[in-house]
Design an enzyme around this catalytic site. Structure first.
Site, short mmCIF file in Angstrom:
data_model
loop_
_atom_site.label_atom_id
_atom_site.label_comp_id
_atom_site.label_asym_id
_atom_site.label_seq_id
_atom_site.Cartn_x
_atom_site.Cartn_y
_atom_site.Cartn_z
N TRP A 44 0.40 -1.15 -0.12
CA TRP A 44 0.36 -0.07 -0.33
C TRP A 44 1.25 1.27 0.51
CZ3 TRP A 44 -0.88 4.66 3.53
CH2 TRP A 44 -0.28 4.44 4.45
N SER A 103 -11.21 13.58 -0.70
CA SER A 103 -10.41 14.45 1.00
C SER A 103 -10.55 15.64 0.84
CB SER A 103 -9.28 13.40 1.11
OG SER A 103 -9.36 12.18 0.92
N GLU A 162 -1.40 11.35 7.53
CA GLU A 162 -2.63 10.35 7.37
C GLU A 162 -2.51 9.18 8.49
OE1 GLU A 162 -4.75 10.15 5.06
OE2 GLU A 162 -5.21 7.62 4.95
#
Lengths: 192, 534
Positions: B143, B172, B257
């Site tokens: 990822w 977002s 994040e």
């Protein structure tokens, strides 16, 4: 509600500008990274390349071992070997050596060698006057060539460093890479 | 600005449109919140099926079920879907539902943009999931999509992956702008910033983090795109680039994040614990400052993800100490939650159980994070299952448990019906046991040296892997209870009261259950939940 809409709109514009700015900042990180590596001398990247700009005195009392290494990036079929695995030099002394490159495939190829110095603290004190890594190197199918390297070690090199390793990674940058098959037998290291 | 205010002619509430267009064209924060939450639930199950595929393959050593190439696509897609598809949209959904009701606003500040930011997501994820069916398969580079795995050696479908990430980023950013505009401009008169519920505070800070780092993610995937298709060499050493640069830029996004995924969870827990402890939140001000400090610190710690790339000693030390510094504000939060519960008259309804499990298990994840922050020790833990155990402890019993706690806590408000309490408790206990059986053994596997992202492993790891797989299936299937409980709550639960919980506080509980389609069309009178009753 009009006043609220206006406030929302101006905030929206400011925040969008912030987002665009941060997008730019992401790209700014690229040159910043290089600048940071230059200042700190990290990464083993060489900064002193090309003709010398000043005179350097030769220090006969000191000797520095310079080791040479060459490795291939994945799937690169060439052979690249240093003529000498190691040289002992005096700081300030201009030294010439060479690497042997051989393209064993049946196609013409172009390569680029990327140098790296270890320990990275030594990188600012290794002057490369001439190097085959300055340019892209084409070799015809089956061609073998001597690739020269001229360098000098600065006497400013910290005293605790007695050995410098200069290593090259060879990348295949032939445009439109095609499947390569080795038609020439790769000679043993001693023959090159 | 001198113009006449439009008189409102309609009386009473006009309800939602009917049919599919209600959901396609809606600008209502409650509808959009519901869409986000349902989308996230769906992604949670898709990502969960991928996780179970991974665990099933790892049940025994050797290759049984899937080929290694497909295994890599599963680990990658599982991570991407859970991060960008399940956790983040769930929190945006909660923000949509709750922020206007908590601050006494009629809707989000920019309702049309709100519709956009949701409806981009299904397309982004359809595109990303469709790559699994393409020639060469879907993303298989982890990822974190490190270059050159994701550039030189990537499957051809990587371009679709890049555009999907762009779309998620746009979604977002728009969501974050909306949240900030709503919070800063639409609070009911009299509600000062330091009067806002903590969920609103944590989301305000999260939204700023999103605006700061999502564009950097967009930037890094754009660089990948240019390296792949336009002959640049950002990350290609042959052209003078540097693959390590990718990791720096990625983690400059990646570390904030992870706080984007945990700060709203802190907010949720800070709402729930005072309700069921029947006490006001201990240390409100310190909670706000702790959240802000965590957010600021998150920008200077990124390289602790890359201790093993060959940084100089000074760099290792800087990132080690700055990382450890984050434990201070986080510790403040944990102590505040504990102090809130201290001598409270606690009851243990399902939301409280999830919140308590959050506090305990998130702290375990925090401690393993501290272990990983020790640079010399990290050389041993790096890229092992210890890392997997760490981030699953902070994300599953951390973020995911807080989302479930929030769902149970506000579900009676949203639907007007109570959920089934005993089924909720059963769901909690099965999840609690399942999560720990799955992820606790991974600590031992990692310390013993099992690398992450591998489909096969050495024999000495067999027992713990088998245990973890049992736990994963228990956790996975017990989520069906959650879905069943939600559906039966919407359809036929018993009627909920307006404040639902005895200890509930805040403006959202002054509305009816379920709240009217348009709530707070007149700004409510704000009374501080703590100051007015001493």
């Amino acid at each position: 509600m009009n006043q609220l809409q206006q406030r929302n709109r101006s905030l929206l514009i400011k925040l969008l500008a912030g987002a665009v700015l941060m997008f730019g900042f992401g790209f700014l990180l690229v040159p910043l990274y290089d600048v940071f590596c230059d200042i700190t001398g990290l990464n083993g990247k060489l900064q002193n390349t090309g003709a010398l700009t000043q005179e350097y005195a030769i220090n006969d009392k000191r000797k520095v071992r310079v080791q040479f290494l060459a490795v291939n990036n994945e799937s690169m079929p060439w052979r690249l070997d240093p003529q000498l695995a190691e040289i002992s030099v005096h700081p300030g002394e201009m030294t010439q050596t060479a690497f042997m490159a051989f393209n064993p495939t049946n196609s013409n190829m172009v390569a680029q060698a990327i140098p790296s110095v270890a320990p990275s603290e030594a990188a600012p004190f290794l002057h490369k006057v001439n190097c085959f890594c300055f340019e892209q190197q084409p070799l015809a199918a089956g061609e073998k060539r001597e690739m020269p390297l001229v360098f000098m070690v600065d006497d400013e090199l910290p005293k605790y460093i007695t050995t410098i390793t200069l290593s090259y990674t060879l990348f295949d940058i032939t445009p439109e890479p095609r499947p390569v098959s080795s038609v020439f037998t790769v000679p043993a290291r001693s023959v090159l | 600005m001198g113009s006449l205010e439009q008189p409102v002619h309609s009386t009473g509430h006009h309800g939602p449109a009917t049919g599919i267009t209600r959901w396609l064209y809606t600008t209502n924060h409650k509808d959009i919140g519901t869409l986000y939450l349902l989308f996230s639930l769906m992604m949670f199950f898709i990502g969960g099926c991928m996780a179970l595929t991974i665990r099933a393959e790892l049940f025994q050593p050797g290759l049984q079920l899937v080929r290694p190439e497909f295994f890599n696509q599963m680990t990658t897609s599982h991570g991407l879907i859970m991060v960008f598809g399940a956790v983040m949209p769930a929190f945006v959904g909660l923000a949509n539902w709750l922020i206007p009701m908590m601050i006494g606003a009629p809707d989000m500040a920019l309702p049309r943009m709100n519709n956009w930011s949701f409806w981009i997501l299904p397309f982004a994820f359809t595109m990303m999931l469709s790559t699994l069916l393409m020639e060469g398969g879907g993303p298989n580079f982890g990822w974190t999509f490190y270059a050159p795995l994701s550039t030189t050696y990537a499957p051809p479908s990587v371009t679709f992956f890049i555009f999907a990430v762009h779309m998620m980023g746009i979604s977002s950013i728009m969501g974050a702008i909306n949240v900030i505009a709503t919070i800063l401009n639409m609070r009911t008169p009299g509600m000062k910033l330091m009067d806002m519920p903590l969920f609103v505070w944590t989301w305000l800070i999260t939204a700023f983090l999103l605006i700061a780092v999502m564009p950097v993610l967009a930037g890094v995937v754009t660089m990948m795109l240019m390296d792949i298709h336009f002959g640049t060499s950002f990350f290609d050493a042959a052209g003078g680039g540097d693959p390590v640069l990718f990791q720096h830029v990625f983690w400059f996004f990646g570390h904030p994040e992870v706080y984007i995924m945990i700060l709203p969870a802190f907010g949720v827990v800070s709402e729930i614990i005072p309700t069921f402890a029947r006490k006001r939140l201990f240390g409100y001000t310190s909670m706000v400052y702790a959240t802000a400090s965590i957010a600021i610190l998150s920008f200077i710690v990124w390289a602790h993800h890359m201790f093993a790339v060959g940084m100089p000693l000074a760099g290792e030390l800087f990132f080690m100490y700055s990382t450890m510094l984050i434990a201070v504000p986080t510790g403040v939060k944990v102590f505040n939650w504990v102090a809130t519960m201290y001598r409270g008259s606690m009851t243990f309804e399902t939301p409280m159980l999830f919140a308590l499990a959050f506090v305990v298990l998130f702290t375990i994840g925090g401690f393993s994070g501290l272990m990983l922050a020790i640079a010399p020790a990290d050389f041993q833990y790096h890229d092992t299952y210890f890392v997997v155990a760490h981030f699953h402890y902070v994300l599953v019993p951390g973020s995911v448990f807080s989302i479930m706690a929030a769902a149970y806590y506000w579900l009676p408000k949203w639907t007007g019906h109570m959920y089934n309490e005993s089924m909720g408790k059963l769901h909690f206990w099965l999840s609690f046991i399942g999560v720990n059986v799955t992820f606790f053994p991974m600590h031992f596997l990692g310390l013993a040296g099992m690398p992450r992202r591998i489909p096969d492993y050495a024999l000495q790891f067999a027992d713990f892997n088998m245990v973890a797989t049992f736990g994963a299936f228990l956790f996975g299937f017990s989520q069906l209870l959650f879905v069943y409980n939600i559906i039966s709550c919407i359809r036929s639960g018993k009627k909920a009261t307006d404040n639902v919980w005895e200890g509930s506080h805040g403006l959202e509980w002054t509305l009816s259950s379920p709240p009217p389609y348009h709530s707070f069309t007149e700004p409510p009178v704000f009374k501080h939940p703590y100051k007015d009753n001493g």
